[in-house]
Design a protein around this motif. Structure first.
Motif, PDB file in Angstrom:
ATOM      1  N   HIS A   1      88.025  53.316  38.924  1.00 22.43           N
ATOM      2  CA  HIS A   1      87.163  52.272  39.456  1.00 22.43           C
ATOM      3  C   HIS A   1      87.689  50.908  39.034  1.00 22.43           C
ATOM      4  O   HIS A   1      88.543  50.791  38.157  1.00 22.43           O
ATOM      5  CB  HIS A   1      85.717  52.445  38.957  1.00 22.43           C
ATOM      6  CG  HIS A   1      85.548  52.165  37.498  1.00 22.43           C
ATOM      7  ND1 HIS A   1      86.024  53.012  36.519  1.00 22.43           N
ATOM      8  CD2 HIS A   1      84.985  51.109  36.841  1.00 22.43           C
ATOM      9  CE1 HIS A   1      85.765  52.504  35.332  1.00 22.43           C
ATOM     10  NE2 HIS A   1      85.141  51.342  35.490  1.00 22.43           N
ATOM     11  N   VAL A   2      87.173  49.870  39.670  1.00 22.89           N
ATOM     12  CA  VAL A   2      87.480  48.483  39.322  1.00 22.89           C
ATOM     13  C   VAL A   2      86.163  47.824  38.944  1.00 22.89           C
ATOM     14  O   VAL A   2      85.160  47.953  39.657  1.00 22.89           O
ATOM     15  CB  VAL A   2      88.135  47.731  40.501  1.00 22.89           C
ATOM     16  CG1 VAL A   2      88.340  46.260  40.156  1.00 22.89           C
ATOM     17  CG2 VAL A   2      89.461  48.379  40.874  1.00 22.89           C
ATOM     18  N   ASP A   3      86.137  47.134  37.813  1.00 27.42           N
ATOM     19  CA  ASP A   3      84.906  46.506  37.347  1.00 27.42           C
ATOM     20  C   ASP A   3      84.465  45.381  38.275  1.00 27.42           C
ATOM     21  O   ASP A   3      85.288  44.688  38.879  1.00 27.42           O
ATOM     22  CB  ASP A   3      85.097  45.931  35.939  1.00 27.42           C
ATOM     23  CG  ASP A   3      85.271  47.019  34.891  1.00 27.42           C
ATOM     24  OD1 ASP A   3      84.790  48.146  35.130  1.00 27.42           O
ATOM     25  OD2 ASP A   3      85.884  46.738  33.846  1.00 27.42           O
ATOM     26  N   THR A   4      83.160  45.179  38.352  1.00 30.96           N
ATOM     27  CA  THR A   4      82.593  44.024  39.046  1.00 30.96           C
ATOM     28  C   THR A   4      82.290  42.960  37.994  1.00 30.96           C
ATOM     29  O   THR A   4      81.488  43.194  37.095  1.00 30.96           O
ATOM     30  CB  THR A   4      81.294  44.395  39.781  1.00 30.96           C
ATOM     31  OG1 THR A   4      81.573  45.406  40.755  1.00 30.96           O
ATOM     32  CG2 THR A   4      80.700  43.171  40.465  1.00 30.96           C
ATOM     33  N   PRO A   5      82.963  41.801  38.049  1.00 31.29           N
ATOM     34  CA  PRO A   5      82.738  40.765  37.035  1.00 31.29           C
ATOM     35  C   PRO A   5      81.269  40.361  36.948  1.00 31.29           C
ATOM     36  O   PRO A   5      80.582  40.262  37.964  1.00 31.29           O
ATOM     37  CB  PRO A   5      83.610  39.602  37.528  1.00 31.29           C
ATOM     38  CG  PRO A   5      84.670  40.257  38.351  1.00 31.29           C
ATOM     39  CD  PRO A   5      83.986  41.404  39.029  1.00 31.29           C
TER      40      PRO A   5
ATOM     41  N   MET B   1      84.270  35.646  34.016  1.00 34.57           N
ATOM     42  CA  MET B   1      84.760  36.879  33.392  1.00 34.57           C
ATOM     43  C   MET B   1      86.158  37.189  33.916  1.00 34.57           C
ATOM     44  O   MET B   1      86.400  37.206  35.114  1.00 34.57           O
ATOM     45  CB  MET B   1      83.817  38.037  33.701  1.00 34.57           C
ATOM     46  CG  MET B   1      84.252  39.353  33.061  1.00 34.57           C
ATOM     47  SD  MET B   1      83.044  40.678  33.362  1.00 34.57           S
ATOM     48  CE  MET B   1      84.012  42.100  32.833  1.00 34.57           C
ATOM     49  N   PHE B   2      87.096  37.435  32.978  1.00 39.94           N
ATOM     50  CA  PHE B   2      88.463  37.710  33.403  1.00 39.94           C
ATOM     51  C   PHE B   2      88.965  39.083  32.987  1.00 39.94           C
ATOM     52  O   PHE B   2      89.996  39.542  33.477  1.00 39.94           O
ATOM     53  CB  PHE B   2      89.422  36.643  32.863  1.00 39.94           C
ATOM     54  CG  PHE B   2      89.624  36.666  31.371  1.00 39.94           C
ATOM     55  CD1 PHE B   2      90.581  37.480  30.788  1.00 39.94           C
ATOM     56  CD2 PHE B   2      88.856  35.853  30.552  1.00 39.94           C
ATOM     57  CE1 PHE B   2      90.780  37.489  29.412  1.00 39.94           C
ATOM     58  CE2 PHE B   2      89.044  35.847  29.171  1.00 39.94           C
ATOM     59  CZ  PHE B   2      90.007  36.674  28.608  1.00 39.94           C
ATOM     60  N   GLY B   3      88.270  39.786  32.101  1.00 42.14           N
ATOM     61  CA  GLY B   3      88.791  41.082  31.687  1.00 42.14           C
ATOM     62  C   GLY B   3      87.845  41.854  30.784  1.00 42.14           C
ATOM     63  O   GLY B   3      86.693  41.464  30.575  1.00 42.14           O
ATOM     64  N   SER B   4      88.361  42.951  30.253  1.00 45.01           N
ATOM     65  CA  SER B   4      87.594  43.823  29.362  1.00 45.01           C
ATOM     66  C   SER B   4      88.448  44.208  28.159  1.00 45.01           C
ATOM     67  O   SER B   4      89.679  44.279  28.250  1.00 45.01           O
ATOM     68  CB  SER B   4      87.157  45.103  30.089  1.00 45.01           C
ATOM     69  OG  SER B   4      86.293  44.818  31.165  1.00 45.01           O
ATOM     70  N   LEU B   5      87.779  44.461  27.050  1.00 42.82           N
ATOM     71  CA  LEU B   5      88.415  44.945  25.831  1.00 42.82           C
ATOM     72  C   LEU B   5      87.732  46.248  25.437  1.00 42.82           C
ATOM     73  O   LEU B   5      86.505  46.286  25.297  1.00 42.82           O
ATOM     74  CB  LEU B   5      88.276  43.919  24.707  1.00 42.82           C
ATOM     75  CG  LEU B   5      88.681  44.366  23.299  1.00 42.82           C
ATOM     76  CD1 LEU B   5      90.179  44.644  23.227  1.00 42.82           C
ATOM     77  CD2 LEU B   5      88.276  43.314  22.271  1.00 42.82           C
TER      78      LEU B   5
ATOM     79  N   TYR C   1      92.943  50.142  20.813  1.00 43.65           N
ATOM     80  CA  TYR C   1      92.309  49.178  21.711  1.00 43.65           C
ATOM     81  C   TYR C   1      93.170  48.969  22.949  1.00 43.65           C
ATOM     82  O   TYR C   1      94.372  49.231  22.949  1.00 43.65           O
ATOM     83  CB  TYR C   1      92.075  47.831  21.007  1.00 43.65           C
ATOM     84  CG  TYR C   1      93.340  47.237  20.430  1.00 43.65           C
ATOM     85  CD1 TYR C   1      94.185  46.448  21.204  1.00 43.65           C
ATOM     86  CD2 TYR C   1      93.687  47.475  19.105  1.00 43.65           C
ATOM     87  CE1 TYR C   1      95.355  45.926  20.683  1.00 43.65           C
ATOM     88  CE2 TYR C   1      94.860  46.951  18.568  1.00 43.65           C
ATOM     89  CZ  TYR C   1      95.679  46.183  19.364  1.00 43.65           C
ATOM     90  OH  TYR C   1      96.841  45.665  18.841  1.00 43.65           O
ATOM     91  N   ALA C   2      92.518  48.502  23.998  1.00 43.36           N
ATOM     92  CA  ALA C   2      93.216  48.148  25.239  1.00 43.36           C
ATOM     93  C   ALA C   2      92.461  46.995  25.883  1.00 43.36           C
ATOM     94  O   ALA C   2      91.222  46.996  25.906  1.00 43.36           O
ATOM     95  CB  ALA C   2      93.286  49.334  26.187  1.00 43.36           C
ATOM     96  N   ALA C   3      93.186  46.016  26.382  1.00 44.89           N
ATOM     97  CA  ALA C   3      92.591  44.889  27.095  1.00 44.89           C
ATOM     98  C   ALA C   3      93.262  44.783  28.457  1.00 44.89           C
ATOM     99  O   ALA C   3      94.473  44.961  28.573  1.00 44.89           O
ATOM    100  CB  ALA C   3      92.768  43.591  26.304  1.00 44.89           C
ATOM    101  N   PHE C   4      92.483  44.501  29.485  1.00 46.84           N
ATOM    102  CA  PHE C   4      93.038  44.442  30.837  1.00 46.84           C
ATOM    103  C   PHE C   4      92.187  43.529  31.703  1.00 46.84           C
ATOM    104  O   PHE C   4      91.016  43.264  31.416  1.00 46.84           O
ATOM    105  CB  PHE C   4      93.117  45.846  31.460  1.00 46.84           C
ATOM    106  CG  PHE C   4      91.852  46.652  31.339  1.00 46.84           C
ATOM    107  CD1 PHE C   4      90.879  46.614  32.335  1.00 46.84           C
ATOM    108  CD2 PHE C   4      91.630  47.455  30.227  1.00 46.84           C
ATOM    109  CE1 PHE C   4      89.705  47.358  32.226  1.00 46.84           C
ATOM    110  CE2 PHE C   4      90.467  48.208  30.106  1.00 46.84           C
ATOM    111  CZ  PHE C   4      89.505  48.158  31.111  1.00 46.84           C
ATOM    112  N   PHE C   5      92.801  43.023  32.773  1.00 48.74           N
ATOM    113  CA  PHE C   5      92.100  42.139  33.692  1.00 48.74           C
ATOM    114  C   PHE C   5      91.059  42.897  34.507  1.00 48.74           C
ATOM    115  O   PHE C   5      91.182  44.102  34.748  1.00 48.74           O
ATOM    116  CB  PHE C   5      93.092  41.455  34.638  1.00 48.74           C
ATOM    117  CG  PHE C   5      93.952  40.419  33.970  1.00 48.74           C
ATOM    118  CD1 PHE C   5      93.391  39.377  33.257  1.00 48.74           C
ATOM    119  CD2 PHE C   5      95.343  40.476  34.069  1.00 48.74           C
ATOM    120  CE1 PHE C   5      94.180  38.410  32.645  1.00 48.74           C
ATOM    121  CE2 PHE C   5      96.142  39.512  33.469  1.00 48.74           C
ATOM    122  CZ  PHE C   5      95.555  38.482  32.751  1.00 48.74           C
ATOM    123  N   SER C   6      90.057  42.161  34.982  1.00 44.95           N
ATOM    124  CA  SER C   6      88.927  42.780  35.677  1.00 44.95           C
ATOM    125  C   SER C   6      89.311  43.459  36.983  1.00 44.95           C
ATOM    126  O   SER C   6      88.616  44.376  37.427  1.00 44.95           O
ATOM    127  CB  SER C   6      87.851  41.716  35.964  1.00 44.95           C
ATOM    128  OG  SER C   6      87.366  41.154  34.772  1.00 44.95           O
TER     129      SER C   6
END
Length: 231
Positions: free
Chosen positions: A56-60, A65-69, A109-114
């Motif tokens: 899936h792709v997150d809905t900001p 909002m630019f990403g998730s951690l 940990y992982a961080a990525f764009f929305s």
């Protein structure tokens, strides 16, 4: 479990995690912008009980909002790798393997764009315990186009040379650049310029640095029915 129903002493702002996000996820002017971290959810995944998460792709949550951690605790588990996909490429973050060889007090940990598609593959054994944080830009500003970072200066120089070439668009015309990332659009497009990431930001900053007219965004509509700026 949503953030309204639990609390945690782990505050990324008080660790090196935000510095890591700046160094490895953000580029150019974005790497100096203020970041706000918002606790989102707590998850425990184990075999036969929510052991995976479909692609899936997150809905900001909002336009900043630019990403998730995602932080994975050092609880023993196998499987449960996080897969990230964007523009035909795939990356794998295998927390189980990383934690197996790390110090006992370490986290993965992982961080990525929305706009990056992601999924969690099934947990085979043990418990995969995670905290997810939303990442926001806590301002609406960018660094001055006069102070472009090295990668943007290189692009700007090459772009300027192209514009000075008499064989390039000899009769004039309109230039268009397809964006690599997706940006949420509400009623107006002006806010999108402050949200541009990576190469998208480099193109926009270079256009402005060369004194060309302000870039214009044209939204496209995805299958979800939501308008998002693509090019």
């Amino acid at each position: 479990m949503d953030a309204d129903h639990f609390s945690t002493p782990l505050v990324p702002d008080h660790t090196d995690l935000i510095k890591i996000v700046r160094d490895y996820l953000l580029e150019g002017a974005d790497s100096t912008r203020k970041i706000k971290v918002e606790l989102c959810e707590f998850n425990v995944r184990y075999p036969d009980k929510g052991s995976f998460f479909r692609p899936h792709v997150d809905t900001p949550r909002n336009e900043n909002m630019f990403g998730s951690l995602v932080v994975v605790f050092p609880t023993p588990h196998a499987g449960g790798a996080l897969l990230l996909r964007h523009h035909g490429q795939e990356w794998k973050s295998d927390s189980a393997s990383m934690l197996e060889v790390a110090q006992p007090s370490s986290v993965a940990y992982a961080a990525f764009f929305s706009d990056v598609e992601h999924e969690v593959v099934p947990v085979i054994s043990g418990h995969r315990v995670t905290l997810t944080y939303n990442l926001f830009f806590d301002d609406n500003k960018r660094a001055s186009a006069k102070d472009l970072p090295e990668n943007e200066r290189m692009f700007c120089s090459a772009f300027e040379a192209l514009l000075k070439n008499p064989e390039f668009l000899p009769d004039g015309g309109t230039l268009g650049f397809g964006l690599r990332h997706v940006y949420q659009v509400e009623d107006r497009l002006e806010h999108v310029y402050s949200l541009l990431k990576g190469s998208d930001a480099a193109v926009c900053q270079s256009v402005r640095a060369l004194g060309l007219c302000s870039p214009t965004g044209y939204p496209t509509r995805e299958s979800t029915g939501q308008s998002k700026t693509r090019s």
